[in-house]
Design an enzyme around this catalytic site. Structure first.
Site, PDB file in Angstrom:
ATOM      1  N   SER A 250      -5.712   3.698 -26.497  1.00 63.92           N
ATOM      2  CA  SER A 250      -7.168   3.885 -26.406  1.00 63.92           C
ATOM      3  C   SER A 250      -7.900   3.677 -27.718  1.00 63.92           C
ATOM      4  O   SER A 250      -7.316   3.776 -28.799  1.00 63.92           O
ATOM      5  CB  SER A 250      -7.449   5.297 -25.896  1.00 63.92           C
TER       6      SER A 250
ATOM      7  N   GLN B 297     -24.174   1.505 -34.166  1.00 61.24           N
ATOM      8  CA  GLN B 297     -25.540   1.286 -33.669  1.00 61.24           C
ATOM      9  C   GLN B 297     -25.526   0.393 -32.434  1.00 61.24           C
ATOM     10  O   GLN B 297     -26.248   0.643 -31.474  1.00 61.24           O
ATOM     11  CB  GLN B 297     -26.396   0.641 -34.752  1.00 61.24           C
TER      12      GLN B 297
ATOM     13  N   ALA C 283      -9.802  -1.607 -35.949  1.00 59.51           N
ATOM     14  CA  ALA C 283      -8.419  -1.988 -36.198  1.00 59.51           C
ATOM     15  C   ALA C 283      -8.330  -2.447 -37.652  1.00 59.51           C
ATOM     16  O   ALA C 283      -9.296  -3.004 -38.197  1.00 59.51           O
ATOM     17  CB  ALA C 283      -8.026  -3.130 -35.266  1.00 59.51           C
TER      18      ALA C 283
ATOM     19  N   SER D 215     -12.613  -4.603 -25.035  1.00 57.90           N
ATOM     20  CA  SER D 215     -11.162  -4.653 -25.257  1.00 57.90           C
ATOM     21  C   SER D 215     -10.500  -3.310 -24.963  1.00 57.90           C
ATOM     22  O   SER D 215      -9.284  -3.238 -24.843  1.00 57.90           O
ATOM     23  CB  SER D 215     -10.856  -5.088 -26.698  1.00 57.90           C
ATOM     24  N   HIS D 216     -11.287  -2.232 -24.857  1.00 62.13           N
ATOM     25  CA  HIS D 216     -10.719  -0.928 -24.533  1.00 62.13           C
ATOM     26  C   HIS D 216     -11.465  -0.267 -23.378  1.00 62.13           C
ATOM     27  O   HIS D 216     -11.559   0.951 -23.291  1.00 62.13           O
ATOM     28  CB  HIS D 216     -10.647  -0.045 -25.790  1.00 62.13           C
TER      29      HIS D 216
ATOM     30  N   GLU E 201      -8.704  -7.879 -28.156  1.00 61.98           N
ATOM     31  CA  GLU E 201      -9.688  -8.969 -28.273  1.00 61.98           C
ATOM     32  C   GLU E 201      -9.002 -10.323 -28.087  1.00 61.98           C
ATOM     33  O   GLU E 201      -9.542 -11.219 -27.433  1.00 61.98           O
ATOM     34  CB  GLU E 201     -10.357  -8.932 -29.653  1.00 61.98           C
TER      35      GLU E 201
ATOM     36  N   ASP F  78     -15.052   2.812 -36.201  1.00 62.01           N
ATOM     37  CA  ASP F  78     -13.714   2.782 -35.594  1.00 62.01           C
ATOM     38  C   ASP F  78     -13.272   1.331 -35.555  1.00 62.01           C
ATOM     39  O   ASP F  78     -13.875   0.534 -34.850  1.00 62.01           O
ATOM     40  CB  ASP F  78     -13.785   3.355 -34.176  1.00 62.01           C
TER      41      ASP F  78
ATOM     42  N   LEU G  95     -10.376   4.965 -30.622  1.00 58.86           N
ATOM     43  CA  LEU G  95     -10.369   6.296 -31.245  1.00 58.86           C
ATOM     44  C   LEU G  95     -11.758   6.931 -31.323  1.00 58.86           C
ATOM     45  O   LEU G  95     -11.876   8.132 -31.543  1.00 58.86           O
ATOM     46  CB  LEU G  95      -9.760   6.206 -32.656  1.00 58.86           C
TER      47      LEU G  95
HETATM   48  P1  NDP Z   1     -14.923  -4.059 -34.092  1.00 61.08           P
HETATM   49  O1  NDP Z   1     -14.615  -5.085 -35.127  1.00 61.08           O
HETATM   50  O2  NDP Z   1     -15.533  -4.481 -32.829  1.00 61.08           O
HETATM   51  O3  NDP Z   1     -15.848  -2.925 -34.721  1.00 61.08           O
HETATM   52  C1  NDP Z   1     -15.417  -2.157 -35.807  1.00 61.08           C
HETATM   53  C2  NDP Z   1     -16.449  -1.173 -36.267  1.00 61.08           C
HETATM   54  O4  NDP Z   1     -17.372  -1.870 -37.110  1.00 61.08           O
HETATM   55  C3  NDP Z   1     -17.284  -0.533 -35.178  1.00 61.08           C
HETATM   56  O5  NDP Z   1     -17.538   0.796 -35.522  1.00 61.08           O
HETATM   57  C4  NDP Z   1     -18.541  -1.393 -35.172  1.00 61.08           C
HETATM   58  O6  NDP Z   1     -19.689  -0.737 -34.646  1.00 61.08           O
HETATM   59  C5  NDP Z   1     -18.702  -1.689 -36.635  1.00 61.08           C
HETATM   60  N1  NDP Z   1     -19.438  -2.915 -36.897  1.00 61.08           N
HETATM   61  C6  NDP Z   1     -19.256  -4.136 -36.350  1.00 61.08           C
HETATM   62  N2  NDP Z   1     -20.141  -5.031 -36.847  1.00 61.08           N
HETATM   63  C7  NDP Z   1     -20.900  -4.341 -37.737  1.00 61.08           C
HETATM   64  C8  NDP Z   1     -21.992  -4.693 -38.584  1.00 61.08           C
HETATM   65  N3  NDP Z   1     -22.483  -5.930 -38.600  1.00 61.08           N
HETATM   66  N4  NDP Z   1     -22.530  -3.747 -39.375  1.00 61.08           N
HETATM   67  C9  NDP Z   1     -22.043  -2.486 -39.371  1.00 61.08           C
HETATM   68  N5  NDP Z   1     -21.021  -2.093 -38.579  1.00 61.08           N
HETATM   69  C10 NDP Z   1     -20.449  -3.006 -37.781  1.00 61.08           C
HETATM   70  O7  NDP Z   1     -13.594  -3.208 -33.790  1.00 61.08           O
HETATM   71  P2  NDP Z   1     -12.082  -3.688 -33.641  1.00 61.08           P
HETATM   72  O8  NDP Z   1     -11.999  -4.915 -32.801  1.00 61.08           O
HETATM   73  O9  NDP Z   1     -11.432  -3.698 -34.965  1.00 61.08           O
HETATM   74  O10 NDP Z   1     -11.515  -2.442 -32.803  1.00 61.08           O
HETATM   75  C11 NDP Z   1     -11.981  -2.248 -31.478  1.00 61.08           C
HETATM   76  C12 NDP Z   1     -11.392  -1.003 -30.904  1.00 61.08           C
HETATM   77  O11 NDP Z   1     -10.010  -1.162 -30.731  1.00 61.08           O
HETATM   78  C13 NDP Z   1     -11.551   0.271 -31.737  1.00 61.08           C
HETATM   79  O12 NDP Z   1     -12.266   1.188 -30.959  1.00 61.08           O
HETATM   80  C14 NDP Z   1     -10.138   0.746 -32.000  1.00 61.08           C
HETATM   81  O13 NDP Z   1      -9.938   2.162 -31.931  1.00 61.08           O
HETATM   82  C15 NDP Z   1      -9.385   0.076 -30.873  1.00 61.08           C
HETATM   83  N6  NDP Z   1      -7.980  -0.094 -31.225  1.00 61.08           N
HETATM   84  C16 NDP Z   1      -7.049   0.778 -30.742  1.00 61.08           C
HETATM   85  C17 NDP Z   1      -5.725   0.633 -31.080  1.00 61.08           C
HETATM   86  C18 NDP Z   1      -4.687   1.617 -30.657  1.00 61.08           C
HETATM   87  O14 NDP Z   1      -3.550   1.474 -31.033  1.00 61.08           O
HETATM   88  N7  NDP Z   1      -4.990   2.610 -29.883  1.00 61.08           N
HETATM   89  C19 NDP Z   1      -5.272  -0.464 -31.938  1.00 61.08           C
HETATM   90  C20 NDP Z   1      -6.353  -1.306 -32.420  1.00 61.08           C
HETATM   91  C21 NDP Z   1      -7.648  -1.130 -32.057  1.00 61.08           C
HETATM   92  P3  NDP Z   1     -20.256  -1.197 -33.199  1.00 61.08           P
HETATM   93  O15 NDP Z   1     -19.231  -0.733 -32.205  1.00 61.08           O
HETATM   94  O16 NDP Z   1     -21.556  -0.508 -33.078  1.00 61.08           O
HETATM   95  O17 NDP Z   1     -20.382  -2.695 -33.230  1.00 61.08           O
HETATM   96  O1  PYC Z   2      -6.144  -3.736 -29.137  1.00 61.40           O
HETATM   97  O2  PYC Z   2      -4.797  -3.778 -30.843  1.00 61.40           O
HETATM   98  C1  PYC Z   2      -5.169  -3.299 -29.760  1.00 61.40           C
HETATM   99  C2  PYC Z   2      -4.447  -2.148 -29.212  1.00 61.40           C
HETATM  100  C3  PYC Z   2      -3.171  -1.775 -29.453  1.00 61.40           C
HETATM  101  C4  PYC Z   2      -2.930  -0.640 -28.727  1.00 61.40           C
HETATM  102  C5  PYC Z   2      -4.064  -0.352 -28.053  1.00 61.40           C
HETATM  103  N1  PYC Z   2      -4.983  -1.285 -28.376  1.00 61.40           N
END
Ligand code: NDP
Ligand code: PYC
Length: 341
Positions: free
Chosen positions: A126, A312, A184, A51-52, A192, A182, A128
């Site tokens: 992006s 991981q 949301a 997604s990023h 996503e 990291d 974080l």
């Molecule tokens: P995910 O739900 O995919 O993952 C969230 C975190 O939880 C990760 O660190 C992940 O590690 C960890 N995780 C997931 N499953 C497990 C598990 N079973 N046990 C332990 N840890 C777990 O992330 P989101 O979809 O919420 O966010 C994705 C990305 O979107 C992030 O990088 C975020 O910065 C970005 N984002 C950016 C925005 C912006 O405005 N710039 C806005 C919203 C989101 P792992 O990666 O190893 O699975």
């Molecule tokens: O995936 O929610 C998101 C997002 C918002 C801004 C950048 N990514």
């Protein structure tokens, strides 16, 4: 993480980086901005954070073509206080401002024990974790937070107020990959839902409600309605904290204000970002080895019972990509990207 589509395109990491910079410079971005954006996008693809990853180029180019983002503004770095660096992105994407402000943040954290970098007036798309990873690589604890557009309803409501508001944290582990999470504060990142929409796949219940406030599994109806926070009232409160800390506290926009500023252009959100760096050598009062060992006992207690640490999966994906020497994206995305050059 998003599903893999049937038809895929493999790219080596250097091909992915070259394609990214070619697309960005062809759409007006300066070499410095194109490189900073491409580094982060390619790191996302390398770690299978779809997604990023390369998909984000579509949004960057859309935002540039809408005449919203500055493609060449140089960030202005200000030493604002003993514990505060300000990086004014001047209406450009946040990543060059982060890279330019980071050395002074690290220096200040080492001097004072704790320091903050406030990025202002930036477009922000992006993940974080690359930022907190780059700070933890200096031996510092790191925290980063940012709002976005007001797509997410508060707990108990059905209309967007919060952004998807990510929160990232990193803790150094000598000799090992750092502990990093990291996420949301919405049930899922908006990216996503967009990837589900592109793949024609339903989203899980609990991610969003439609425009009538009814639960939906339809990605388009979710995007037209409101997303939901993770963890009910707890995610809602965390999301409000991120609005406040990375909005009014640093003199920048809330997600509601970012959405109003966008005026229907569907561009990248425009607001600020707050990054905090903490030096364990100073906080642990000279007893670093002892307290780091206690931190390791915590991690052992987690993985020792079969649970996994956040990141991981990402580190495993990074190693897999290094072994294969390539990343894979859906063919349809590859074709959409080629059309941008
Ligand atoms: P995910 O739900 O995919 O993952 C969230 C975190 O939880 C990760 O660190 C992940 O590690 C960890 N995780 C997931 N499953 C497990 C598990 N079973 N046990 C332990 N840890 C777990 O992330 P989101 O979809 O919420 O966010 C994705 C990305 O979107 C992030 O990088 C975020 O910065 C970005 N984002 C950016 C925005 C912006 O405005 N710039 C806005 C919203 C989101 P792992 O990666 O190893 O699975
Ligand atoms: O995936 O929610 C998101 C997002 C918002 C801004 C950048 N990514």
């Amino acid at each position: 993480m998003s599903e893999i589509q049937a038809e895929t395109q493999a790219l080596s990491l250097s091909e992915a980086f070259d394609l990214s910079t070619r697309i960005l410079t062809a759409n007006g971005f300066s070499a410095d901005h194109a490189a900073a954006i491409a580094r982060t996008i390619c790191a996302g693809q390398r770690d299978e954070c779809h997604s990023h990853g390369l998909y984000r180029l579509l949004v960057c180019v859309h935002t540039a073509r809408a005449g919203k983002v500055s493609c060449d503004a140089a960030p202005v770095i200000v030493d604002a206080a003993p514990g505060l660096v300000r990086a004014d992105a001047q209406g450009a994407y946040s990543l060059l401002a982060f890279e330019t402000g980071r050395p002074l943040l690290v220096e200040k954290a080492r001097q004072t024990g704790i320091a903050a970098l406030a990025i202002n007036h930036c477009y922000h798309f992006s993940a974080l974790w690359p930022e907190v990873e780059s700070i933890v690589a200096e031996g510092l604890v790191a925290l980063a937070l940012t709002p976005s557009h007001s797509w997410v309803a508060p707990y108990g409501g059905t209309k967007g107020v919060f952004g998807t508001n990510p929160l990232a944290f990193a803790w150094p582990r000598p000799g090992q990959d750092p502990f990093v999470f990291d996420f949301a504060t919405s049930a899922a990142a908006r990216g996503e839902i967009e990837l589900h929409r592109r793949a024609g796949k339903p989203i899980p219940l609990g991610w969003a409600v439609d425009a009538d406030g009814e639960p939906t599994t339809d990605a388009q109806r979710a995007m037209d309605g409101a997303m939901l926070t993770f963890g009910g009232h707890k995610g809602s409160a965390l999301s409000a904290m991120i609005e406040l800390m990375a909005g009014p506290l640093i003199g920048d926009l809330l997600s509601l204000e970012s959405m109003a500023f966008d005026a229907g252009a569907k561009s990248t959100p425009y607001h600020g970002e707050l990054i905090i760096a903490i030096d364990p050598n100073i906080f642990m009062g000279g007893n670093v080895a002892h307290h780091q060992a206690r931190a390791e006992a915590l991690f052992d207690a987690i993985v020792g019972q079969g649970a996994r640490l956040p990141s991981q999966r990402r580190y495993a994906a990074r190693r897999r990509t290094a072994e294969r020497g390539e990343v894979t994206i859906p063919k349809a995305l590859y074709q959409d990207l080629l059309a941008l050059v």
